[in-house]
Design an enzyme around this catalytic site. Structure first.
Site, PDB file in Angstrom:
ATOM      1  N   LEU A   1       0.820  -1.211   0.000  1.00  0.00           N
ATOM      2  CA  LEU A   1       0.000   0.000   0.000  1.00  0.00           C
ATOM      3  C   LEU A   1       0.856   1.264   0.000  1.00  0.00           C
ATOM      4  CD1 LEU A   1      -2.831   1.239   0.186  1.00  0.00           C
ATOM      5  CD2 LEU A   1      -2.629   1.094   2.677  1.00  0.00           C
ATOM      6  N   ASP A   2       0.656   2.095  -1.013  1.00  0.00           N
ATOM      7  CA  ASP A   2       1.292   3.412  -1.118  1.00  0.00           C
ATOM      8  C   ASP A   2       2.816   3.340  -1.094  1.00  0.00           C
ATOM      9  OD1 ASP A   2      -1.165   4.705  -1.274  1.00  0.00           O
ATOM     10  OD2 ASP A   2      -1.340   4.877   0.892  1.00  0.00           O
ATOM     11  N   GLU A   3       3.384   2.228  -1.540  1.00  0.00           N
ATOM     12  CA  GLU A   3       4.832   2.100  -1.552  1.00  0.00           C
ATOM     13  C   GLU A   3       5.358   1.711  -2.934  1.00  0.00           C
ATOM     14  OE1 GLU A   3       6.450  -0.187   1.636  1.00  0.00           O
ATOM     15  OE2 GLU A   3       5.138   0.705   3.146  1.00  0.00           O
TER      16      GLU A   3
END
Length: 284
Positions: free
Chosen positions: A226-228
């Site tokens: 997530l979001d990386e």
């Protein structure tokens, strides 16, 4: 003359530029722009070449001429006619500021794309104040119990529309690992740069409580983490103790709009090449 964009990457070794430029010359082509990067850490080579060729040179014939060079250097590569637009599917939730900005830039001719449609977990009436015109719209509501079914519907829309790029324009739903993997390199998300420092709800309020001096936003390719995912574009703006939480939200939305728009434009222009967990982004 017809204009082409060639992007490629491979293990770096001598002779790549010479072989490519010679092949383009033999096509009757004229290189307009050539940007390249040799990553000394990974040993990889990346380039983006814009060239013109006679009108009778098609994408297929150009690919046929370039293929032997690409095979010799074991390149991953793409070639497209610069006039060919990608089909973009925009996913959005309740906050519509990024959607509004993308639609404006598309209508103004700033983004070379065809909008395949808009998907939202909110009904179309949520955006009654926007000029959506006759753009296709899919309302795909989602709950924990229906997440898998909803994603199957989303997959159907992507396949049905022939979507090339999915843009999460503040789509506040987490894609499954399976879907994120299938869309790797062709799904862009926007989020505030506070992640992972300020996770969860009300990140701007958390930042306010900590007295931050910089706020920002990050556009990246979506992965199962997530979001990386690999970062495409970022921007920041200074703030002070005078800024309220609502002021940070307002400034944050401005940053999110421009960062997402730049990331989408860079992708559409073939300026972004994946480099493991990072990206190579050739400047305009």
């Amino acid at each position: 003359m017809r204009s082409f964009v060639l992007t490629a990457h491979c293990v770096d070794r001598p002779g790549i530029v010479s072989a490519l430029s010679t092949t383009i010359f033999n096509l009757g082509g004229d290189i307009q722009d050539l940007q390249q990067f040799g990553d000394t850490i990974t040993g990889k080579y990346f380039n983006r070449i814009v060239f013109k060729a006679p009108a009778n040179v098609s994408v297929d014939s150009a690919k046929g001429a370039l293929a032997p060079v690409m095979e010799r250097f074991d390149m991953d590569w793409t070639l497209r006619d610069q006039t060919q637009h990608s089909k973009v599917l925009i996913l959005v939730s309740r906050f519509d500021h990024c959607l509004v900005d993308l639609l404006y830039r598309w209508r103004a001719g700033e983004l070379a794309m065809d909008i395949a449609g808009i998907v939202s977990n909110y009904p179309r009436e949520t955006y009654s104040n926007l000029m959506l015109g006759d753009l296709p719209f899919w309302h795909l509501p989602i709950t924990k119990e229906t997440k898998r079914e909803q994603e199957q519907q989303l997959r159907g829309v992507i396949e049905e529309t022939g979507t090339d790029l999915v843009v999460l324009a503040r789509y506040m739903q987490v894609l499954s690992d399976e879907l994120a993997t299938d869309l790797y390199g062709r799904c862009i998300n926007i989020h505030h740069s506070f992640l992972p420092g300020f996770k969860g709800a009300k990140p701007y309020h958390q930042a306010f409580d900590r007295g931050v001096k910089l706020i920002g936003a990050t556009a990246h390719y979506v992965t199962g983490d997530l979001d990386e995912g690999p970062i495409i574009e970022q921007d920041v703006e200074r703030v002070t103790h005078l800024d309220t939480p609502d002021g940070l939200v307002r400034k944050g939305r401005d940053i999110e709009r421009r960062v997402l728009a730049r990331a989408v434009r860079y992708h559409l222009d073939g300026r972004v090449l994946l480099n493991d967990k990072k990206t190579v982004v050739f400047p305009e």
